[in-house]
Design a protein around this motif. Sequence first.
Motif, mmCIF file in Angstrom:
data_model
loop_
_atom_site.group_PDB
_atom_site.id
_atom_site.type_symbol
_atom_site.label_atom_id
_atom_site.label_comp_id
_atom_site.label_asym_id
_atom_site.label_seq_id
_atom_site.Cartn_x
_atom_site.Cartn_y
_atom_site.Cartn_z
ATOM 1 N N TYR A 105 60.280 55.104 32.234
ATOM 2 C CA TYR A 105 59.607 55.219 33.530
ATOM 3 C C TYR A 105 60.382 54.497 34.628
ATOM 4 C CZ TYR A 105 55.361 56.702 31.024
ATOM 5 O OH TYR A 105 54.448 57.369 30.254
ATOM 6 N N ASP A 106 60.395 55.105 35.794
ATOM 7 C CA ASP A 106 60.903 54.457 37.005
ATOM 8 C C ASP A 106 59.889 54.793 38.103
ATOM 9 O OD1 ASP A 106 62.304 53.419 39.127
ATOM 10 O OD2 ASP A 106 63.792 55.019 39.204
ATOM 11 N N ARG A 107 58.739 54.142 38.036
ATOM 12 C CA ARG A 107 57.642 54.549 38.923
ATOM 13 C C ARG A 107 57.068 53.391 39.742
ATOM 14 N NH1 ARG A 107 53.840 56.798 34.064
ATOM 15 N NH2 ARG A 107 52.499 57.559 35.757
ATOM 16 N N ALA A 108 57.706 52.209 39.681
ATOM 17 C CA ALA A 108 57.231 51.090 40.501
ATOM 18 C C ALA A 108 57.364 51.443 41.977
ATOM 19 C CB ALA A 108 58.029 49.829 40.183
ATOM 20 N N HIS A 109 56.372 51.025 42.761
ATOM 21 C CA HIS A 109 56.361 51.239 44.224
ATOM 22 C C HIS A 109 56.276 52.709 44.622
ATOM 23 C CE1 HIS A 109 57.118 46.990 44.517
ATOM 24 N NE2 HIS A 109 58.224 47.125 43.807
ATOM 25 N N SER A 110 55.777 53.555 43.727
ATOM 26 C CA SER A 110 55.553 54.948 44.119
ATOM 27 C C SER A 110 54.380 54.991 45.098
ATOM 28 C CB SER A 110 55.241 55.811 42.901
ATOM 29 O OG SER A 110 53.985 55.448 42.345
ATOM 30 N N ALA A 111 54.270 56.103 45.822
ATOM 31 C CA ALA A 111 53.222 56.232 46.841
ATOM 32 C C ALA A 111 51.831 56.009 46.252
ATOM 33 C CB ALA A 111 53.312 57.611 47.500
ATOM 34 N N ILE A 112 51.562 56.592 45.088
ATOM 35 C CA ILE A 112 50.228 56.455 44.496
ATOM 36 C C ILE A 112 50.012 55.041 43.965
ATOM 37 C CG2 ILE A 112 50.922 57.383 42.235
ATOM 38 C CD1 ILE A 112 47.508 57.945 43.890
ATOM 39 N N GLN A 113 51.075 54.411 43.454
ATOM 40 C CA GLN A 113 50.902 53.048 42.933
ATOM 41 C C GLN A 113 50.561 52.072 44.054
ATOM 42 O OE1 GLN A 113 54.170 50.658 41.523
ATOM 43 N NE2 GLN A 113 53.006 49.934 39.777
ATOM 44 N N GLU A 114 51.020 52.368 45.261
ATOM 45 C CA GLU A 114 50.742 51.484 46.394
ATOM 46 C C GLU A 114 49.581 51.985 47.259
ATOM 47 O OE1 GLU A 114 54.535 50.805 48.326
ATOM 48 O OE2 GLU A 114 55.103 49.359 46.772
ATOM 49 N N ALA A 115 48.866 53.002 46.765
ATOM 50 C CA ALA A 115 47.735 53.555 47.525
ATOM 51 C C ALA A 115 46.573 52.562 47.548
ATOM 52 C CB ALA A 115 47.283 54.868 46.898
ATOM 53 N N THR A 116 45.663 52.771 48.515
ATOM 54 C CA THR A 116 44.453 51.953 48.604
ATOM 55 C C THR A 116 43.232 52.874 48.591
ATOM 56 O OG1 THR A 116 44.248 52.048 51.005
ATOM 57 C CG2 THR A 116 45.692 50.336 50.102
ATOM 58 N N THR A 117 42.069 52.275 48.437
ATOM 59 C CA THR A 117 40.838 53.079 48.406
ATOM 60 C C THR A 117 40.649 53.828 49.727
ATOM 61 O OG1 THR A 117 39.629 51.098 49.061
ATOM 62 C CG2 THR A 117 39.627 51.649 46.721
ATOM 63 N N ALA A 118 41.218 53.308 50.821
ATOM 64 C CA ALA A 118 41.073 53.963 52.132
ATOM 65 C C ALA A 118 41.819 55.297 52.209
ATOM 66 C CB ALA A 118 41.577 53.029 53.234
ATOM 67 N N ASP A 119 42.714 55.555 51.234
ATOM 68 C CA ASP A 119 43.515 56.790 51.260
ATOM 69 C C ASP A 119 42.728 58.032 50.848
ATOM 70 O OD1 ASP A 119 46.088 55.986 52.176
ATOM 71 O OD2 ASP A 119 46.476 55.019 50.237
ATOM 72 N N PHE A 120 41.553 57.858 50.230
ATOM 73 C CA PHE A 120 40.837 59.008 49.662
ATOM 74 C C PHE A 120 39.365 59.013 50.084
ATOM 75 C CE2 PHE A 120 44.231 57.645 46.812
ATOM 76 C CZ PHE A 120 45.002 58.801 46.765
ATOM 77 N N ASP A 121 38.916 60.126 50.613
ATOM 78 C CA ASP A 121 37.503 60.307 50.979
ATOM 79 C C ASP A 121 36.835 61.102 49.852
ATOM 80 O OD1 ASP A 121 35.035 60.978 51.943
ATOM 81 O OD2 ASP A 121 35.744 61.778 53.871
ATOM 82 N N TRP A 122 36.364 60.369 48.845
ATOM 83 C CA TRP A 122 35.869 61.033 47.634
ATOM 84 C C TRP A 122 34.622 61.873 47.889
ATOM 85 C CZ3 TRP A 122 39.188 61.747 44.041
ATOM 86 C CH2 TRP A 122 40.206 60.817 43.819
ATOM 87 N N ASP A 123 33.783 61.446 48.821
ATOM 88 C CA ASP A 123 32.594 62.250 49.117
ATOM 89 C C ASP A 123 32.988 63.639 49.619
ATOM 90 O OD1 ASP A 123 30.452 60.639 48.340
ATOM 91 O OD2 ASP A 123 30.612 59.421 50.154
ATOM 92 N N ALA A 124 34.000 63.687 50.457
ATOM 93 C CA ALA A 124 34.475 64.989 50.940
ATOM 94 C C ALA A 124 35.162 65.767 49.814
ATOM 95 C CB ALA A 124 35.442 64.796 52.107
ATOM 96 N N ILE A 125 35.940 65.053 49.010
ATOM 97 C CA ILE A 125 36.697 65.696 47.922
ATOM 98 C C ILE A 125 35.757 66.342 46.904
ATOM 99 C CG2 ILE A 125 38.160 65.198 45.891
ATOM 100 C CD1 ILE A 125 39.594 63.079 47.741
#
Length: 343
Positions: A105-125
């Motif tokens: 694996y070479d996945r450190a600091h990927s966009a999803i690994q550094e994502a926050t809860t603010a990135d996703f509106d689960w109610d809408a999803i």
Amino acid sequence: MSKKVVTFGELMIRLQPYNYERFVQADHLEFTFGGGEANVAVSLANYGIDVSYVTKLPAHAIGQAAVNSLRRYGVDTSKITRGGNRVGIYFNEKGASQRGSVCIYDRAHSAIQEATTADFDWDAIFEGVDWFHFTGITPALGPNVVEICREACKAAKAHGVKISCDLNYRGKLWTREEARAAMTDLCQYVDVCISNEEDAKDVFGIEAEATDIYAGTLNHEGYKSVAKQLADKFNFEMVAITLRESHSAFDNGWSAMLYNVAKDEYCFSKKYDLHIIDRVGGGDSFGGGLIYSLLNGKDTQAAVEFAVAASALKHSIEGDYNMVTVSEVEKLAGGDGSGRIQR
């Protein structure tokens, strides 16, 4: 009305030496994309299911190439958040004969690994969605991603969405203790659990008696006991356990068991003797087949037969994604596994 599915995880670049070369001898690598939940999404799209994949990917051209790899198979990518700098990478060296495959694996600091809860509106999803799928690989990316998974599960439950999870323990990403803490929390929301004999042992310390995974012997009673222990611990509605007998990198026995708690049924599939082209994504193709079967109201035996047949076919296909149709899977599940030419 067609059923809607959402899957959530990390989409990675897959770099692989051509043929069966080792990393140290390769001078060029094949470039494709893959990742547990993305693989499930592609399977479902190929079966005609309305499926959305959720992740976070950079807005640059490599991020777009990753998105396009899903769009070409009809996966809805409109709920993917764009941002961050990196697409994770995994290097895959295909094993052959007695030499096993190797994944780096070479996945450190990927966009999803550094994502926050603010990135996703689960109610809408989850508006109008029937099913949500994730795997134990995604929360392994970090405490922030555990939190995102927790929010997703809570929102899914609030919207009456069924949740499936493939335990998928990856020892290169986190410790057994970290996995147990996170997955014990997340599994309280899960309805359908997918596991294998190693995952149940590594994550929850639950193991089948009298089974040696390295010797290739299987004990049906042991697997019933694992499934029941998992279901009792988390109130799962169903537990699927895939059973891989590894004779060499090329030759595996492949079958599964599905435990339906309400009916107290333990259904074992037929076993396929696989000669493997590519085993990466084999478990994901099982998950995709199982979700399709359960959404379409198949009974316990028919559901596990469809899922195992779908996965058996995946082992013949290069890359992460399973490129098969419902009719091809049903033909194999119905007993036609001769591999004869169709013309």
